[in-house]
Design a protein around this motif. Sequence first.
Motif, mmCIF file in Angstrom:
data_model
loop_
_atom_site.group_PDB
_atom_site.id
_atom_site.type_symbol
_atom_site.label_atom_id
_atom_site.label_comp_id
_atom_site.label_asym_id
_atom_site.label_seq_id
_atom_site.Cartn_x
_atom_site.Cartn_y
_atom_site.Cartn_z
ATOM 1 N N PRO A 50 30.418 -22.507 46.699
ATOM 2 C CA PRO A 50 31.148 -23.518 47.360
ATOM 3 C C PRO A 50 32.518 -23.091 48.233
ATOM 4 C CG PRO A 50 30.714 -24.014 44.992
ATOM 5 C CD PRO A 50 30.044 -22.655 45.365
ATOM 6 N N ASN A 51 33.047 -21.936 47.740
ATOM 7 C CA ASN A 51 34.026 -21.297 48.484
ATOM 8 C C ASN A 51 33.859 -21.125 49.930
ATOM 9 O OD1 ASN A 51 32.859 -19.289 47.444
ATOM 10 N ND2 ASN A 51 34.411 -18.230 46.383
ATOM 11 N N VAL A 52 32.369 -20.488 50.043
ATOM 12 C CA VAL A 52 31.787 -19.959 51.101
ATOM 13 C C VAL A 52 31.599 -21.228 52.203
ATOM 14 C CG1 VAL A 52 29.929 -18.770 52.304
ATOM 15 C CG2 VAL A 52 31.054 -18.056 50.453
ATOM 16 N N VAL A 53 31.069 -22.196 51.485
ATOM 17 C CA VAL A 53 30.685 -23.475 52.330
ATOM 18 C C VAL A 53 31.749 -24.084 52.695
ATOM 19 C CG1 VAL A 53 29.586 -25.887 52.027
ATOM 20 C CG2 VAL A 53 28.631 -23.951 50.897
ATOM 21 N N GLU A 54 33.056 -24.030 51.894
ATOM 22 C CA GLU A 54 34.330 -24.579 52.327
ATOM 23 C C GLU A 54 34.932 -23.878 53.436
ATOM 24 O OE1 GLU A 54 37.458 -27.365 51.610
ATOM 25 O OE2 GLU A 54 35.564 -27.311 50.652
ATOM 26 N N GLU A 55 34.707 -22.612 53.584
ATOM 27 C CA GLU A 55 35.229 -21.909 54.823
ATOM 28 C C GLU A 55 34.179 -22.036 56.056
ATOM 29 O OE1 GLU A 55 37.946 -19.143 56.372
ATOM 30 O OE2 GLU A 55 37.768 -20.123 54.357
ATOM 31 N N LEU A 56 32.971 -22.387 55.593
ATOM 32 C CA LEU A 56 32.061 -22.657 57.052
ATOM 33 C C LEU A 56 32.369 -23.844 57.552
ATOM 34 C CD1 LEU A 56 28.819 -21.540 55.497
ATOM 35 C CD2 LEU A 56 29.854 -20.206 57.454
ATOM 36 N N HIS A 64 39.097 -5.935 52.364
ATOM 37 C CA HIS A 64 40.206 -6.012 51.290
ATOM 38 C C HIS A 64 39.643 -5.904 49.875
ATOM 39 C CE1 HIS A 64 38.567 -10.352 51.674
ATOM 40 N NE2 HIS A 64 38.577 -10.244 50.665
ATOM 41 N N ASP A 65 40.449 -5.858 48.898
ATOM 42 C CA ASP A 65 40.103 -5.780 47.470
ATOM 43 C C ASP A 65 39.641 -7.109 47.029
ATOM 44 O OD1 ASP A 65 41.036 -3.118 47.701
ATOM 45 O OD2 ASP A 65 42.972 -3.651 46.705
ATOM 46 N N VAL A 66 38.435 -6.953 46.449
ATOM 47 C CA VAL A 66 37.677 -7.944 45.728
ATOM 48 C C VAL A 66 37.384 -7.627 44.270
ATOM 49 C CG1 VAL A 66 36.901 -8.884 47.801
ATOM 50 C CG2 VAL A 66 35.557 -7.243 46.453
ATOM 51 N N ALA A 67 37.030 -8.363 43.320
ATOM 52 C CA ALA A 67 36.379 -7.942 42.076
ATOM 53 C C ALA A 67 35.021 -8.324 42.252
ATOM 54 C CB ALA A 67 37.069 -8.746 40.924
ATOM 55 N N HIS A 99 34.819 -20.460 37.919
ATOM 56 C CA HIS A 99 35.686 -19.557 38.129
ATOM 57 C C HIS A 99 36.137 -19.172 39.373
ATOM 58 C CE1 HIS A 99 34.683 -19.345 33.718
ATOM 59 N NE2 HIS A 99 35.868 -19.178 33.364
ATOM 60 N N HIS A 100 35.845 -20.067 40.512
ATOM 61 C CA HIS A 100 36.056 -19.823 41.549
ATOM 62 C C HIS A 100 35.487 -18.608 42.307
ATOM 63 C CE1 HIS A 100 38.982 -22.844 40.766
ATOM 64 N NE2 HIS A 100 39.454 -22.034 39.982
ATOM 65 N N GLY A 101 34.297 -18.081 41.850
ATOM 66 C CA GLY A 101 33.783 -16.962 42.464
ATOM 67 C C GLY A 101 32.488 -17.185 43.514
ATOM 68 N N THR A 102 32.076 -16.383 44.222
ATOM 69 C CA THR A 102 30.824 -16.310 45.021
ATOM 70 C C THR A 102 29.751 -15.746 44.711
ATOM 71 O OG1 THR A 102 32.733 -16.152 46.925
ATOM 72 C CG2 THR A 102 30.387 -15.779 47.552
ATOM 73 N N LEU A 103 28.631 -16.380 44.493
ATOM 74 C CA LEU A 103 27.490 -15.841 44.232
ATOM 75 C C LEU A 103 26.831 -15.243 45.270
ATOM 76 C CD1 LEU A 103 25.251 -15.773 41.869
ATOM 77 C CD2 LEU A 103 24.257 -17.885 42.566
ATOM 78 N N ASP A 104 26.853 -13.836 45.353
ATOM 79 C CA ASP A 104 26.360 -12.862 46.221
ATOM 80 C C ASP A 104 25.233 -13.174 46.550
ATOM 81 O OD1 ASP A 104 27.629 -10.825 48.218
ATOM 82 O OD2 ASP A 104 25.815 -10.183 47.326
ATOM 83 N N THR A 111 36.598 -13.565 47.744
ATOM 84 C CA THR A 111 35.562 -13.719 48.824
ATOM 85 C C THR A 111 35.238 -14.983 49.167
ATOM 86 O OG1 THR A 111 33.293 -13.231 47.820
ATOM 87 C CG2 THR A 111 34.351 -11.435 48.799
ATOM 88 N N PRO A 112 35.309 -15.400 50.417
ATOM 89 C CA PRO A 112 35.583 -14.813 51.622
ATOM 90 C C PRO A 112 36.920 -14.340 51.980
ATOM 91 C CG PRO A 112 35.189 -17.158 52.380
ATOM 92 C CD PRO A 112 34.948 -16.845 50.704
ATOM 93 N N LEU A 113 37.948 -14.962 51.212
ATOM 94 C CA LEU A 113 39.480 -14.797 51.375
ATOM 95 C C LEU A 113 39.884 -14.250 49.928
ATOM 96 C CD1 LEU A 113 40.509 -17.793 53.537
ATOM 97 C CD2 LEU A 113 39.903 -15.357 54.390
ATOM 98 N N PRO A 114 40.760 -13.325 50.081
ATOM 99 C CA PRO A 114 41.418 -12.985 48.633
ATOM 100 C C PRO A 114 42.435 -13.879 48.209
ATOM 101 C CG PRO A 114 42.470 -11.607 50.522
ATOM 102 C CD PRO A 114 41.300 -12.687 51.008
ATOM 103 N N GLY A 115 42.166 -13.854 46.808
ATOM 104 C CA GLY A 115 43.459 -14.714 46.104
ATOM 105 C C GLY A 115 44.226 -13.896 45.201
ATOM 106 N N ASP A 116 45.127 -14.735 44.474
ATOM 107 C CA ASP A 116 46.068 -14.046 43.497
ATOM 108 C C ASP A 116 45.647 -13.763 42.327
ATOM 109 O OD1 ASP A 116 47.976 -14.311 45.619
ATOM 110 O OD2 ASP A 116 48.607 -16.282 44.850
#
Length: 463
Positions: A255-261, A274-277, A316-321, A334-339
């Motif tokens: 969903p977060n990738v779709v939101e960005e798209l 950038h740093d990611v988990a 949990h606001h992750g991206t299923l790679d 991803t695609p954008l870092p968070g806190d």
Amino acid sequence: MTATDPSLPEFTDADLPPGATHAEIAANRFTEATLERHKREGLELAVRARWIALAVIAVMLPFLNFSFEMIYYELLLAALAITGWAQRRIGRVGRSPVELVLLFIELLLMTIVLALPNPLDQSGWPAAMVYRFGAFSFFFVILAAGTLAYSWRTIMAIGNWTAIMWLIALGLVWWFGKTDPALTAAAQEAFGHGTKMANLLDPNSIDFGMRIQEIIVFLIVSFTLAVSVRRFNRLLLNNAALERERTNLSRYFSPNVVEELSHNDDPLKQIRSHDVAVLFVDIVGFTAHAATRSPRQLIETLRAFHSRMETEVFRHHGTLDKYLGDGLMATFGTPLPGDSDASNALECANSMIEAVDRWNAERTAQGESPIKVSFGLHYGPVVLGDVGANRLEFAVVGNTVNIASRLEAMSRDLSVRLVMSDAMHARVQAESGVDAPMLAAQRRIEDQSIRGVDGHAPLWVSE
């Protein structure tokens, strides 16, 4: 669409988005839901607007002419309020003969009351006098309210029906209406025989020119409003199509990738770092498990597993790679870092463990063997960007990904379910505090060698 198909929405080919068909519209649950919601909301707004308008008119009439004959018009207003309520009850998406009949009866009732003499009026005025009070303007109330709930074709029908009914009523009043020749003679004597002034002020004069003008203006307004409603309907269908496309994208992208798209042009094309988990999940011993199961059972197991894991990733606001057969890779940040990327990743892993435990309880109750799942987490820099030409894939690459994968594999040798790097642990502490509850189950083990990494480093594990 044929007129005999009442199940499809009230839209012609000109209303459809480019490339869409009526069958696609009917099969698209998002379009149907959008149309249904629009119709229900429109009917609610139309009825409320009508009731407010009728209430204002009902209060206004006695002030304009406080007399017993006003009861006749007050009853008309009450009838219009009731028909509005009935239309709200029976209104639905698609062609509704009952709804159209009710609308026709409503316009007919208004025509009879407004164009023909009031039976409670004992003044003895000529029938043509009813046109002196501009009663035709009340039809605009019905027309305006109709734009909130009906299709453009129904708006045109309101205009055409009203014009025809008003012309018929005009003919009936002219042919059968009560006249008073003495009033005509008095007007001609006062203003001159055959003069425009005498004809205009003649109480027996219907003034056909003015009546035709009323009808033409009403038709023009009806046509203009119909065009506006048609444009709105096309925007509505396009919006439903976009919602369908967005939902379909969500089936293949996070969903977060779709939101960005959906908010940016080529949002992933730019290469950045950038740093990611990174989280890896895998079913332990799936090869041995598969050896004794049918292909159908394996697919059902994988679907159940992936569904539970995917739900936690998105929650949990992750991206299923990507799916990795009997496992998956997810990224946080991803695609954008968070806190809270590292904290979200660890919370996700803990929730996945709980989900697997619940699933295993269900499997045990059904006589099936439990599934063992392992997890690996690492936090660090990665390179992001889309790869491919026509079919693009959002890629997350770098040594951080490799380390997370190897940590997941080490869980077997360490006989634990979750292995987390010290960098990941430190980042969670920085984000959520050293006493974060999600860290309570973690146990530190020293001097561990990770394949591909020089030296030894501490790791954090949980059983």
